[in-house]
Design an enzyme around this catalytic site. Structure first.
Site, PDB file in Angstrom:
ATOM      1  N   LYS A  85      -5.399  48.611  27.171  1.00 19.14           N
ATOM      2  CA  LYS A  85      -5.212  50.047  27.434  1.00 19.14           C
ATOM      3  C   LYS A  85      -4.410  50.279  28.700  1.00 19.14           C
ATOM      4  CE  LYS A  85      -8.240  50.266  31.072  1.00 19.14           C
ATOM      5  NZ  LYS A  85      -7.828  50.494  32.461  1.00 19.14           N
TER       6      LYS A  85
ATOM      7  N   ASP B 283     -15.445  50.026  30.544  1.00 17.12           N
ATOM      8  CA  ASP B 283     -14.195  50.048  29.761  1.00 17.12           C
ATOM      9  C   ASP B 283     -14.350  49.484  28.355  1.00 17.12           C
ATOM     10  OD1 ASP B 283     -12.675  51.235  31.706  1.00 17.12           O
ATOM     11  OD2 ASP B 283     -11.706  49.388  32.388  1.00 17.12           O
TER      12      ASP B 283
HETATM   13  O1  C5P Z   1     -18.512  48.583  34.305  1.00 18.10           O
HETATM   14  P1  C5P Z   1     -17.632  47.489  34.822  1.00 18.10           P
HETATM   15  O2  C5P Z   1     -18.350  46.159  34.846  1.00 18.10           O
HETATM   16  O3  C5P Z   1     -16.311  47.427  34.152  1.00 18.10           O
HETATM   17  O4  C5P Z   1     -17.311  47.852  36.346  1.00 18.10           O
HETATM   18  C1  C5P Z   1     -16.950  46.875  37.289  1.00 18.10           C
HETATM   19  C2  C5P Z   1     -17.157  47.437  38.690  1.00 18.10           C
HETATM   20  O5  C5P Z   1     -16.143  48.419  38.954  1.00 18.10           O
HETATM   21  C3  C5P Z   1     -18.469  48.135  38.943  1.00 18.10           C
HETATM   22  O6  C5P Z   1     -19.460  47.232  39.314  1.00 18.10           O
HETATM   23  C4  C5P Z   1     -18.097  49.077  40.076  1.00 18.10           C
HETATM   24  O7  C5P Z   1     -18.061  48.388  41.300  1.00 18.10           O
HETATM   25  C5  C5P Z   1     -16.676  49.463  39.738  1.00 18.10           C
HETATM   26  N1  C5P Z   1     -16.612  50.736  38.972  1.00 18.10           N
HETATM   27  C6  C5P Z   1     -16.852  51.920  39.639  1.00 18.10           C
HETATM   28  N2  C5P Z   1     -16.802  53.097  38.942  1.00 18.10           N
HETATM   29  C7  C5P Z   1     -16.491  53.122  37.633  1.00 18.10           C
HETATM   30  C8  C5P Z   1     -16.212  51.917  36.925  1.00 18.10           C
HETATM   31  C9  C5P Z   1     -16.288  50.730  37.648  1.00 18.10           C
HETATM   32  O8  C5P Z   1     -17.125  51.921  40.845  1.00 18.10           O
HETATM   33  N3  C5P Z   1     -16.449  54.284  36.980  1.00 18.10           N
END
Ligand code: C5P
Length: 321
Positions: free
Chosen positions: A30, A161
């Site tokens: 994406k 994501d």
């Molecule tokens: O959910 P995911 O594992 O992809 O997110 C990785 C990291 O990115 C989270 O632990 C957080 O530190 C950061 N993040 C965030 N806000 C979001 C998505 C991700 O702070 N909306």
């Protein structure tokens, strides 16, 4: 986690431990056309308003039934081994298979074969696409018959994501970026993605985002001009609306990316921006010929690891072959 069960009335699925020996599923990477982030909440996540578009950089997961002596394990092999992609239980695709097995009480195990085409740790959700493809592939291989909505629920547990590559096309994401609403988009958009030799960590980018300036409590809404541009299939109008709140943080961590943006735009891109949490630079071209020119200019420079052309939008995770 609440255990999930097959929903009666879904599309026909093979019975559990049915006759399929392998299932192949493709899922897209994406680009974020728009990303606004608010201040992090108590859970550490930043509330987002973002617009995702699925691009024709396609991850392929083949889920294969295991030999009887391996029964119950989950293994992962890459078609092209890459030291920056783990193949153990930390890989998001392995975690996806394990989560589906746990949620449905299946203990069959699976061998996953993964062909990667999305830049690794590049802000294009390649690992999330792998997890989405794995959920769909194992759901069919194991005959667990979860609905799309149930798979989206599991996807959100794996990462912010992961739901989007299940759905594909173009969508607005709210919350952590995982609550999706489809957007109408006409036409085809021609992208060039400039990749970096070294990925960036998403948490590190969000940390730098917080350090640079305090964000407002809530993200802003998607501008009406952007949804209108998509509905009209107007590439130039869309280019004017491209925006990423994380761009300043990414450029602060990788100042040389400013030159990549300038080069892409001087070669004919309407706009170039940081994709998601970077470091990939996404350049929007007015037509395929200009996209070739932009890709050639990037490839000829020593600023990038490579340049990939891809059109968009494309469908979400789907079975092939
Ligand atoms: O959910 P995911 O594992 O992809 O997110 C990785 C990291 O990115 C989270 O632990 C957080 O530190 C950061 N993040 C965030 N806000 C979001 C998505 C991700 O702070 N909306």
């Amino acid at each position: 986690m609440t255990p999930l069960h097959a929903v009666p009335g879904d599309a026909p699925q093979p019975s559990r431990s049915g006759s399929l020996t392998q299932v192949r599923v493709e899922a897209p990477g994406k680009v974020n056309l728009f990303l606004s982030a608010g201040a992090p909440g108590a859970d550490g996540y930043h509330p987002l308003t973002t617009v995702f578009q699925a691009v024709r950089l396609i991850e392929t997961v083949t889920a294969r039934r295991q030999a009887a002596d391996l029964h119950g394990t989950i293994t992962l092999t890459l078609t092209e081994p890459d030291p920056s992609v783990p193949t153990d239980a930390t890989n998001l695709a392995v975690r996806a298979a394990a989560l589906l097995a746990e949620a449905t009480g299946v203990n069959d195990g699976v061998d996953l074969l993964l062909r990667k085409r999305v830049p690794v740790a590049g802000g294009m959700a390649g690992g999330s696409a792998d997890a989405a493809a794995t959920l769909v592939a194992c759901n069919t291989l194991w005959g667990t018959g979860l609905s799309q909505a149930e798979l989206v629920g599991l996807a959100a547990e794996l990462g912010a994501d992961v739901p989007f590559p299940l759905r594909g096309a173009t969508a607005v994401g709210h919350g952590r970026g995982d609550r999706l609403t489809p957007l109408i988009a006409r036409g085809t958009y021609h992208w060039v993605f400039a990749t970096a030799a070294q990925g960036l960590s998403t948490p590190a980018v969000f940390r730098r985002f917080d350090e640079i300036a305090p964000a407002p409590a809530a993200p802003v809404d998607v501008p009406a001009a952007l949804t209108t541009a998509l509905r009209d299939g107007d590439t130039a109008a869309l280019a004017a609306c491209l925006h990423n709140d994380l761009q300043a943080a990414v450029l602060d961590l990788r100042p040389q990316l400013t030159e990549v943006i300038e080069l892409a735009e001087s070669a004919g891109a309407l706009r170039a921006i940081v994709s998601g949490a970077g470091p990939t630079i996404a350049a929007l071209a007015p037509d395929p010929a200009v996209a070739v020119r932009v890709a050639n200019a990037l490839n000829a420079s020593d600023l990038v690891a490579g340049a990939l052309r891809a059109d968009a939008p494309v469908a979400g995770a789907r079975m092939v072959g």
